[in-house]
Design an enzyme around this catalytic site. Structure first.
Site, PDB file in Angstrom:
ATOM      1  N   ARG A 260       0.872  -1.184   0.000  1.00  0.00           N
ATOM      2  CA  ARG A 260       0.000   0.000   0.000  1.00  0.00           C
ATOM      3  C   ARG A 260       0.905   1.228   0.000  1.00  0.00           C
ATOM      4  O   ARG A 260       1.499   1.571   1.019  1.00  0.00           O
ATOM      5  CB  ARG A 260      -0.864  -0.035   1.275  1.00  0.00           C
ATOM      6  CG  ARG A 260      -2.034   0.919   1.280  1.00  0.00           C
ATOM      7  CD  ARG A 260      -2.567   1.063   2.696  1.00  0.00           C
ATOM      8  NE  ARG A 260      -1.710   1.951   3.460  1.00  0.00           N
ATOM      9  CZ  ARG A 260      -1.527   1.896   4.790  1.00  0.00           C
ATOM     10  NH1 ARG A 260      -2.149   1.007   5.514  1.00  0.00           N
ATOM     11  NH2 ARG A 260      -0.728   2.746   5.400  1.00  0.00           N
ATOM     12  N   HIS A 264      -3.567   4.513   4.579  1.00  0.00           N
ATOM     13  CA  HIS A 264      -4.668   3.536   4.650  1.00  0.00           C
ATOM     14  C   HIS A 264      -5.937   4.133   4.044  1.00  0.00           C
ATOM     15  O   HIS A 264      -6.571   3.545   3.175  1.00  0.00           O
ATOM     16  CB  HIS A 264      -4.906   3.114   6.103  1.00  0.00           C
ATOM     17  CG  HIS A 264      -6.153   2.331   6.283  1.00  0.00           C
ATOM     18  ND1 HIS A 264      -6.296   1.043   5.828  1.00  0.00           N
ATOM     19  CD2 HIS A 264      -7.332   2.671   6.851  1.00  0.00           C
ATOM     20  CE1 HIS A 264      -7.515   0.622   6.109  1.00  0.00           C
ATOM     21  NE2 HIS A 264      -8.162   1.579   6.727  1.00  0.00           N
ATOM     22  N   TYR A 273       3.924   5.614  11.512  1.00  0.00           N
ATOM     23  CA  TYR A 273       4.193   4.238  11.925  1.00  0.00           C
ATOM     24  C   TYR A 273       5.040   3.419  10.941  1.00  0.00           C
ATOM     25  O   TYR A 273       5.284   2.246  11.180  1.00  0.00           O
ATOM     26  CB  TYR A 273       2.868   3.488  12.212  1.00  0.00           C
ATOM     27  CG  TYR A 273       1.875   3.504  11.045  1.00  0.00           C
ATOM     28  CD1 TYR A 273       1.985   2.600   9.999  1.00  0.00           C
ATOM     29  CD2 TYR A 273       0.838   4.420  11.005  1.00  0.00           C
ATOM     30  CE1 TYR A 273       1.095   2.605   8.950  1.00  0.00           C
ATOM     31  CE2 TYR A 273      -0.072   4.443   9.960  1.00  0.00           C
ATOM     32  CZ  TYR A 273       0.058   3.535   8.941  1.00  0.00           C
ATOM     33  OH  TYR A 273      -0.821   3.550   7.900  1.00  0.00           O
TER      34      TYR A 273
HETATM   35  C1  LIG Z   1     -14.890  -5.817  11.653  1.00  0.00           C
HETATM   36  C2  LIG Z   1     -14.068  -4.570  11.534  1.00  0.00           C
HETATM   37  N1  LIG Z   1     -13.103  -4.320  12.436  1.00  0.00           N
HETATM   38  C3  LIG Z   1     -12.349  -3.209  12.331  1.00  0.00           C
HETATM   39  C4  LIG Z   1     -12.570  -2.331  11.313  1.00  0.00           C
HETATM   40  C5  LIG Z   1     -11.704  -1.082  11.174  1.00  0.00           C
HETATM   41  N2  LIG Z   1     -10.780  -1.259  10.040  1.00  0.00           N
HETATM   42  C6  LIG Z   1     -11.015  -0.686   8.854  1.00  0.00           C
HETATM   43  S1  LIG Z   1      -9.840  -1.060   7.717  1.00  0.00           S
HETATM   44  C7  LIG Z   1      -8.991  -2.008   8.824  1.00  0.00           C
HETATM   45  C8  LIG Z   1      -7.700  -2.696   8.419  1.00  0.00           C
HETATM   46  C9  LIG Z   1      -7.874  -3.668   7.306  1.00  0.00           C
HETATM   47  O1  LIG Z   1      -6.613  -4.103   6.881  1.00  0.00           O
HETATM   48  P1  LIG Z   1      -6.454  -5.120   5.695  1.00  0.00           P
HETATM   49  O2  LIG Z   1      -7.417  -6.249   5.838  1.00  0.00           O
HETATM   50  O3  LIG Z   1      -5.026  -5.460   5.582  1.00  0.00           O
HETATM   51  O4  LIG Z   1      -6.942  -4.300   4.410  1.00  0.00           O
HETATM   52  P2  LIG Z   1      -6.314  -2.990   3.746  1.00  0.00           P
HETATM   53  O5  LIG Z   1      -7.046  -1.812   4.329  1.00  0.00           O
HETATM   54  O6  LIG Z   1      -4.862  -2.972   4.045  1.00  0.00           O
HETATM   55  O7  LIG Z   1      -6.588  -3.090   2.285  1.00  0.00           O
HETATM   56  C10 LIG Z   1      -9.626  -2.011  10.066  1.00  0.00           C
HETATM   57  C11 LIG Z   1      -9.113  -2.719  11.251  1.00  0.00           C
HETATM   58  C12 LIG Z   1     -13.614  -2.611  10.383  1.00  0.00           C
HETATM   59  N3  LIG Z   1     -13.876  -1.803   9.340  1.00  0.00           N
HETATM   60  N4  LIG Z   1     -14.327  -3.745  10.506  1.00  0.00           N
END
Ligand SMILES: Cc1ncc(C[n+]2csc(CCOP(=O)(O)OP(=O)(O)O)c2C)c(N)n1
Ligand SMILES: [Mg+2]
Length: 363
Positions: A260, A264, A273
């Site tokens: 990425r 985010h 971080y």
């Molecule tokens: C069930 C849930 N827990 C927490 C969140 C908050 N949250 C949004 S994005 C994220 C991280 C996701 O990371 P990843 O699966 O690696 O996907 P990326 O964003 O890197 O594409 C979190 C914890 C959420 N949206 N849904």
């Protein structure tokens, strides 16, 4: 064969790559791709245009025109490669970052902006595009996707399902449950994990002690790691996995190893971080630069072609901006109309309460 369940947990991960970061075409014993020059140029155009859509969206958010945006910067090849592997009959279940896959499913990018502008709740018909609505609840779409896959399996359809999720999502219960259902029912599904190394500020080491693709063997289906910045490899590997699914061979986990490159979302500041050198190292693996180098080295494209794609990207960005700003604001009560397909007593009551509240401002 890259998939090898017998490999020890300490063995280094293998990675399917057909195009090096320098733009050299390399062979792989199990995966090949035979594209016409026109098809290669078309992939390049896709990559450049979705990056432009993304750039415009980030700018619009910075100018207060979108509430938030989740950038795909750096993940274009994973999304275009896998998205172009789909047939019209296949069904895709995205997270919130799959703007490149939406592009491949002919979803007008202005509808993506509408969601993040708060103008619509998705803005496209999933059935029309075979592209489900964006899903924010991490990992939940993998369960929906397996359910859908089991449905088309029972229909006897010549189709497969693909579920997108991130490295962080692999720690969710939903994703692990979906792996089990898919495995024991031999569902026609491809689990496409874009391992972009980060789940907001959580690094990959906090999600797993083994390469993610190796988790599949514990669930009883093949897993494979592909260079997620290599559009040829992503296309070849996803095509094969979808074919296997359609032919009744069940699920595959594809781990697209990528990065990425942006934040985010626009609410995040990654400099807090992660170190700058990490980003610099991944810039050298840029998915667009390597395809451009390949096109040039093999005389498949000239400067005029690159310029024409650039001009198209500029037009697309300008058009997107104009249409985004022109989107009418929804009426404040519209939100109640999209909760259920039909009428619902509780929603009607809440709507009436809110209408009365709004009327309080009119005197
Ligand atoms: C069930 C849930 N827990 C927490 C969140 C908050 N949250 C949004 S994005 C994220 C991280 C996701 O990371 P990843 O699966 O690696 O996907 P990326 O964003 O890197 O594409 C979190 C914890 C959420 N949206 N849904
Ligand atoms: Mg991630």
């Amino acid at each position: 064969m890259t998939v090898d369940a017998s490999r020890g947990a300490d063995a280094p991960p293998e990675l399917v790559q057909l195009l090096t970061p320098e733009g050299e075409r390399v062979e792989h014993p199990d995966y090949d791709i035979d594209l016409t020059p026109e098809e290669v140029r078309s992939l390049y155009r896709d990559l450049v245009l979705v990056r432009r859509v993304d750039l415009e969206a980030v700018a619009l958010q910075r100018q207060g025109e979108l509430g938030i945006w989740a950038s795909l910067l750096g993940q274009e090849a994973a999304q275009i490669g896998s998205g172009r592997a789909l047939t019209d009959a296949d069904m895709a279940f995205p997270t919130y970052r799959e703007h490149g896959v939406a592009w491949c499913r002919d979803v007008d990018p202005v509808n993506l902006l509408g969601l993040f502008r708060g103008v619509n709740h998705g803005g496209w018909d999933p059935a029309e595009h075979n592209f489900h609505l964006y899903t924010i609840v991490i990992g939940s779409q993998t369960l929906h996707a397996v359910g859908y896959a089991m449905g088309i399996q029972r229909d006897g359809a010549n189709a497969a399902t693909i579920a997108y999720f991130g490295d962080g999502a692999t720690s969710q219960g939903d994703v692990n449950e979906s792996f089990i259902w898919a495995s024991v029912f031999n569902a026609p599904i491809v689990f496409f994990c874009q391992n972009n190394q980060w789940a907001i500020s959580e690094p990959l080491e906090k999600q797993t002690r083994i390469p993610l693709y190796r988790r599949a063997s514990g669930f009883g289906f093949p897993g494979i790691r592909v260079d997620g910045n290599d559009v040829f490899a992503c296309l070849a590997v996803t095509r094969q996995a979808l074919r296997n699914a359609r032919e009744g061979q069940g699920p595959t986990l594809i781990e697209a190893f990528t990065y990425r490159m942006g934040a985010h979302t626009t609410t995040d500041d990654p400099t807090r971080y992660r170190v700058a050198s990490e980003l610099e190292a991944w810039k050298l693996k840029d998915p667009i630069e390597r395809l451009k180098a390949y096109l040039f080295k093999n005389e498949l494209a000239d400067q005029a072609f690159l310029d024409s794609v650039e001009a198209e990207a500029e037009d697309l960005g300008a058009d997107l901006r104009r249409r985004c700003l022109e989107m009418p604001d929804p009426g404040p009560l519209d939100i109640f109309d999209h909760v259920y397909t039909g009428s619902h007593a509780l929603i009607a009551e809440e709507r009436a309460q809110y209408a009365a509240y709004l009327e309080g401002f009119e005197s």
